[in-house]
Design a protein around this motif. Structure first.
Motif, PDB file in Angstrom:
ATOM      1  N   TYR A   1      -0.155  -1.049  11.936  1.00 54.08           N
ATOM      2  CA  TYR A   1       1.250  -1.434  12.035  1.00 54.08           C
ATOM      3  C   TYR A   1       1.425  -2.299  13.279  1.00 54.08           C
ATOM      4  CZ  TYR A   1       1.989   2.154   8.524  1.00 54.08           C
ATOM      5  OH  TYR A   1       1.926   2.896   7.379  1.00 54.08           O
ATOM      6  N   GLY A   2       2.221  -3.357  13.148  1.00 54.56           N
ATOM      7  CA  GLY A   2       2.482  -4.250  14.267  1.00 54.56           C
ATOM      8  C   GLY A   2       3.759  -3.890  14.985  1.00 54.56           C
ATOM      9  N   ALA A   3       4.300  -4.864  15.725  1.00 55.01           N
ATOM     10  CA  ALA A   3       5.549  -4.653  16.454  1.00 55.01           C
ATOM     11  C   ALA A   3       6.647  -4.253  15.472  1.00 55.01           C
ATOM     12  CB  ALA A   3       5.934  -5.923  17.205  1.00 55.01           C
ATOM     13  N   GLY A   4       7.482  -3.317  15.899  1.00 61.61           N
ATOM     14  CA  GLY A   4       8.546  -2.847  15.032  1.00 61.61           C
ATOM     15  C   GLY A   4       8.050  -1.983  13.890  1.00 61.61           C
ATOM     16  N   ALA A   5       6.831  -1.491  14.006  1.00 65.62           N
ATOM     17  CA  ALA A   5       6.215  -0.626  12.997  1.00 65.62           C
ATOM     18  C   ALA A   5       6.128  -1.316  11.638  1.00 65.62           C
ATOM     19  CB  ALA A   5       6.958   0.702  12.883  1.00 65.62           C
ATOM     20  N   LYS A   6       5.935  -2.631  11.651  1.00 65.48           N
ATOM     21  CA  LYS A   6       5.786  -3.378  10.406  1.00 65.48           C
ATOM     22  C   LYS A   6       4.365  -3.206   9.877  1.00 65.48           C
ATOM     23  CE  LYS A   6       6.137  -8.000   8.409  1.00 65.48           C
ATOM     24  NZ  LYS A   6       6.412  -9.442   8.686  1.00 65.48           N
ATOM     25  N   PHE A   7       4.251  -2.840   8.609  1.00 69.12           N
ATOM     26  CA  PHE A   7       2.934  -2.637   8.012  1.00 69.12           C
ATOM     27  C   PHE A   7       2.146  -3.940   8.007  1.00 69.12           C
ATOM     28  CE2 PHE A   7       0.108  -2.603   4.275  1.00 69.12           C
ATOM     29  CZ  PHE A   7      -0.678  -1.497   4.581  1.00 69.12           C
ATOM     30  N   VAL A   8       0.904  -3.871   8.474  1.00 64.24           N
ATOM     31  CA  VAL A   8       0.041  -5.044   8.497  1.00 64.24           C
ATOM     32  C   VAL A   8      -0.991  -4.965   7.377  1.00 64.24           C
ATOM     33  CG1 VAL A   8      -1.616  -6.389   9.860  1.00 64.24           C
ATOM     34  CG2 VAL A   8       0.370  -5.333  10.981  1.00 64.24           C
ATOM     35  N   ARG A   9      -1.787  -3.905   7.391  1.00 64.80           N
ATOM     36  CA  ARG A   9      -2.807  -3.773   6.340  1.00 64.80           C
ATOM     37  C   ARG A   9      -3.461  -2.394   6.399  1.00 64.80           C
ATOM     38  NH1 ARG A   9      -5.189  -7.046  10.222  1.00 64.80           N
ATOM     39  NH2 ARG A   9      -4.567  -8.930   9.119  1.00 64.80           N
ATOM     40  N   ARG A  10      -4.096  -2.051   5.306  1.00 65.30           N
ATOM     41  CA  ARG A  10      -5.004  -0.916   5.283  1.00 65.30           C
ATOM     42  C   ARG A  10      -6.391  -1.427   5.638  1.00 65.30           C
ATOM     43  NH1 ARG A  10      -5.566   3.746   0.593  1.00 65.30           N
ATOM     44  NH2 ARG A  10      -7.735   4.344   0.993  1.00 65.30           N
ATOM     45  N   LEU A  11      -7.050  -0.750   6.572  1.00 61.11           N
ATOM     46  CA  LEU A  11      -8.336  -1.242   7.052  1.00 61.11           C
ATOM     47  C   LEU A  11      -9.381  -1.188   5.937  1.00 61.11           C
ATOM     48  CD1 LEU A  11      -6.760  -0.821   9.702  1.00 61.11           C
ATOM     49  CD2 LEU A  11      -8.884  -0.013  10.735  1.00 61.11           C
ATOM     50  N   PRO A  12     -10.304  -2.164   5.942  1.00 60.88           N
ATOM     51  CA  PRO A  12     -11.298  -2.256   4.865  1.00 60.88           C
ATOM     52  C   PRO A  12     -12.456  -1.271   5.018  1.00 60.88           C
ATOM     53  CG  PRO A  12     -11.635  -4.042   6.424  1.00 60.88           C
ATOM     54  CD  PRO A  12     -10.377  -3.309   6.868  1.00 60.88           C
ATOM     55  N   LEU A  13     -12.124   0.008   4.983  1.00 59.01           N
ATOM     56  CA  LEU A  13     -13.113   1.078   5.021  1.00 59.01           C
ATOM     57  C   LEU A  13     -13.357   1.583   3.598  1.00 59.01           C
ATOM     58  CD1 LEU A  13     -11.571   2.929   8.070  1.00 59.01           C
ATOM     59  CD2 LEU A  13     -13.903   2.012   8.027  1.00 59.01           C
ATOM     60  N   PRO A  14     -14.457   2.310   3.354  1.00 57.71           N
ATOM     61  CA  PRO A  14     -14.676   2.878   2.018  1.00 57.71           C
ATOM     62  C   PRO A  14     -13.495   3.742   1.585  1.00 57.71           C
ATOM     63  CG  PRO A  14     -16.667   3.069   3.341  1.00 57.71           C
ATOM     64  CD  PRO A  14     -15.599   2.586   4.268  1.00 57.71           C
ATOM     65  N   GLU A  15     -13.125   3.643   0.296  1.00 55.05           N
ATOM     66  CA  GLU A  15     -11.940   4.352  -0.191  1.00 55.05           C
ATOM     67  C   GLU A  15     -12.157   5.851  -0.325  1.00 55.05           C
ATOM     68  OE1 GLU A  15      -9.934   2.865  -3.591  1.00 55.05           O
ATOM     69  OE2 GLU A  15     -10.116   0.769  -2.989  1.00 55.05           O
ATOM     70  N   HIS A  16     -13.395   6.267  -0.590  1.00 61.82           N
ATOM     71  CA  HIS A  16     -13.669   7.671  -0.847  1.00 61.82           C
ATOM     72  C   HIS A  16     -14.906   8.115  -0.070  1.00 61.82           C
ATOM     73  CE1 HIS A  16     -10.788   7.400  -4.133  1.00 61.82           C
ATOM     74  NE2 HIS A  16     -11.468   6.378  -4.630  1.00 61.82           N
ATOM     75  N   GLY A  17     -14.949   9.418   0.216  1.00 62.94           N
ATOM     76  CA  GLY A  17     -16.167  10.003   0.738  1.00 62.94           C
ATOM     77  C   GLY A  17     -16.418   9.852   2.214  1.00 62.94           C
TER      78      GLY A  17
END
Length: 719
Positions: free
Chosen positions: A383-399
């Motif tokens: 989240y950036g300034a003002g708690a604006k969503f930026v992105r979900r980090l590109p980590l493995p989705e499971h496990g």
């Protein structure tokens, strides 16, 4: 301190009338033999019973093994020695032990591992351990490309000393660090000059640990700090591990001159989590009254502490970002929302409840990162300034499960640690400007884990709640209805069971075994409602959830009752105890470490008991007493019952769960069982709860657990 779950990835790693059941007479015990390898083995050492009882809410509760609570009684010392000898002989006779121990040790010898990254003033601090080195050493390097150097090496006494925690000063000039001896966790703090490498004369004993967590917050000028301390004991007396306070220490002064600045009279079971922003020396205190409940939040300004949130906000974690404290509050938001608190003490909502339960907050650039979970799945959001969503980090989705995050406000990069069922610990450098993630450190395993298959099944608990179960196996290990299987969970204290590297437990899979991990209530995998449904009057839900997970493994034909083993420790030891007495015919073998089994005596001043009232409730309340008595394992051991094979382990110096809990439960089971299966108790004489255990002990415990399960569940292992 919360009853820490034993690492999920390391194996070592009724009604009120029931209380009036008459004690079992040893002479009435049915004759049996313990057949370990086809030959008759001696019965366990005898345990006499003595008249003792408690009167609670008009109910008389017999307690014939209360004499085992006194560790200074010569008869108790003799009994412990006899039990150890009996257990060691039984384990030594198990033919799978030699091969499994060799393989476990081989798999444990990985490349160098790093944990606990922390950034301060452009310096990265972390722990580093190269197996079979007994204990991790403290390291530092200029981030990101500086040369690494050893700051503190505790390995001069063969691993008996462990580093419990460490805290860099705001600009990284000094490093305060704590050590403890023999598994006790009782911490002494020392201070290191990072530039010169010299240890300052400051030595601060009684600095928390065990029952209450260690904590320290540096002054902005780096000339002193506040830290958690128990009251110094009178000469010749042991420290009383209650009534912790925060005291202030000026560098160079004697510990006796340290003065209390917060917490005098706050609570007998006070726990303080100090939240630091190293670059600016801002500090906040999350103050708890025991374990399992929410915190009051205080901002620190010198010697002044201002309460900014009460327990009604249900705060569970917090972090500093860009001069404001961001707290995860769960009131009316079971998955959590985030509020920001400025110097004026006003809390302002900044991020509403979203999908996934909040586990962690960390600063990044002009915003922050949020770690979330849902069941066994974990992820990180920016989240950036003002708690604006930026992105979900590109980590493995499971496990995978997310570990520590090292980051600083105003800096665009963060170091994120994570591991997974088949992924050893990794550090990934995340660039918040570009969204790129690159691995900068990873542990090299001793074998190929890429073929391990993870599957998800669900159990259905008594009230209809779906319980996620992760099943691990190797290709070719089919669900044939009789696989030797080990099921693990924890279920309490707001602590999740998350994916982590299975490491030496690969040895179990290599011989056709199955490992399973259940996300039961009592943890916070699905947020605070998931936790609350496993607390106090609702604790039976935890035990029902685990049994549902076990039945799911059987229904999916992974195993059957003759090949199912279960594992848990600490609060998970209580879980094991309930399964033994509530469903003795559904399990073939049980390994329970440092567990709680006599819940009616746990609340006494022994060890951690009073701290656990927020989680377990108090038996002083009649309704809670009735609910606790209905599940307390010791009071439900029944004569002439065929119990499964059981291995209990404990540590003589355990500050969290009194070792007599295991002694009393072992004695009761040994005197009651009608089964030829062994009931074993192993007491480690220079160990505690398992926190800070040296490498050799952890490897040994894993090998012992796998050997016991292999023997009892019929795992085919070459001799």
């Amino acid at each position: 301190m919360r009853l820490a779950p034993l690492a999920a990835t390391l194996l070592f790693a009724g009604a009120a009338a029931a209380a009036q059941l008459p004690p079992v007479s040893p002479s009435a015990k049915p004759p049996r033999e313990v057949a370990l390898i086809g030959e008759s083995q001696p019965l366990p050492p005898p345990t006499p019973q003595q008249a003792a009882s408690s009167e609670l809410h008009g109910v008389s509760v017999a307690d014939p093994y209360r004499w085992l609570e006194n560790p200074d009684d010569p008869a108790v010392r003799q009994w412990i020695a006899a039990q150890n000898a009996y257990t060691e002989a039984a384990l030594a006779a198990m033919p799978q032990g030699k091969a499994l121990t060799a393989r476990v040790r081989q798999l444990a010898i990985t490349s160098t591992a790093r944990t606990g990254p922390m950034l301060a003033g452009g310096t990265l601090f972390y722990l580093q351990q190269t197996p079979p080195q007994p204990q991790p050493v403290l390291m530092a390097k200029a981030w990101p490309d500086g040369a690494a150097k050893v700051l503190v090496d505790p390995n001069t006494d063969h691993g008996g000393t462990a580093i419990t925690a460490y805290w860099p000063s705001p600009r990284g000039r000094y490093l305060a660090y704590g050590t403890a001896e023999g598994g006790s966790e009782l911490t002494t703090i020392r201070v290191l000059d990072v530039v010169s490498g010299k240890t300052l004369p400051d030595t601060l004993p009684w600095a928390g640990g065990g029952t209450t967590p260690q904590g320290l917050a540096w002054d902005a000028d780096e000339r002193g700090f506040s830290y958690v301390r128990f009251a110094p004991p009178a000469p010749g007396q042991e420290v009383e591990q209650f009534h912790a306070t925060l005291v202030h220490h000026a560098l160079g002064q004697a510990a006796a001159a340290d003065r209390v600045v917060f917490g005098q009279g706050y609570s007998k079971t006070a726990e303080y989590v100090l939240v630091n922003a190293p670059a600016s020396a801002q500090a906040a205190v999350l103050a708890y009254d025991g374990d399992g409940g929410p915190a009051e939040v205080f901002l620190q300004h010198g010697d002044r502490f201002t309460r900014v949130l009460d327990r009604g906000a249900n705060v569970r974690t917090a972090a500093w970002a860009n001069g404001r404290l961001y707290a995860a509050a769960f009131r009316d938001a079971p998955r959590g929302r985030i509020v920001a608190i400025g110097d004026d003490g006003k809390a302002v909502p900044v991020l509403a409840e979203r999908e996934g339960a909040i586990q962690q907050i960390a600063p990044l650039g002009d915003g922050f990162l949020v770690v979330r979970s849902w069941g066994p799945d974990w992820w990180v959001e920016q989240y950036g300034a003002g708690a604006k969503f930026v992105r979900r980090l590109p980590l493995p989705e499971h496990g995978i499960g997310i570990g520590e995050i090292a980051s600083e406000s105003g800096q665009p990069k963060a170091l994120i640690s994570y591991s997974g069922w088949t992924t050893p610990a990794r550090w990934a450098e995340y660039d918040g400007n570009t969204g790129t993630l690159k691995t900068v450190f990873e542990v090299k395993p001793a074998a190929d884990y890429s073929k391990v298959v993870a599957r998800r099944i669900d159990g259905t608990s008594k009230d209809g709640t779906k319980i996620p179960v992760t099943v691990l196996s190797l290709p070719g290990t089919t669900a044939n209805g009789k696989r030797p299987a080990i099921l693990y969970s924890y279920g309490g204290f707001d602590l999740p069971v998350k994916p982590g590297f299975i490491g030496p437990n690969l040895a179990w899979l290599e011989h056709g075994g199955v490992l399973a991990y259940a996300n039961i209530r009592g943890g916070n995998e699905n947020g605070q409602l998931w936790h609350a449904q496993g607390q106090q009057l609702h604790k039976q839900n935890v035990f029902d959830d685990f049994h549902a997970a076990a039945l799911a493994l059987i229904d999916a034909r992974w195993t059957n009752r003759a090949h199912l083993g279960i594992l848990g420790g600490s609060n998970g030891g209580l879980l094991m105890g309930t399964q033994i007495v509530q469903h003795p015919g559904d399990y073939r073998a049980v390994v329970a470490r440092v567990g709680i089994y006599d819940m009616l005596r746990h609340e006494t001043d022994f060890a951690n008991g009073p701290y656990n009232i927020p989680e377990y409730g108090s038996i002083a309340d009649p309704a809670q007493f009735k609910a606790t008595l209905a599940y307390s394992p010791l009071q439900h051991v029944q004569a002439n019952t065929a119990y499964p094979a059981v291995l209990l382990t404990t540590g003589e110096n355990d500050p969290r769960v009194a070792p007599w809990q295991s002694r009393k439960f072992a004695a009761a089971l040994q005197n009651a069982t009608a089964s030829p299966r062994p009931i074993l108790l192993l007491t480690r004489m220079n160990a505690g709860h398992g926190v800070g255990a040296p490498f050799s002990q952890r490897v040994g415990d894993t090998a012992i657990g796998l050997t016991f399960f292999a023997h009892e569940l019929g795992l085919g292992v070459e001799k």
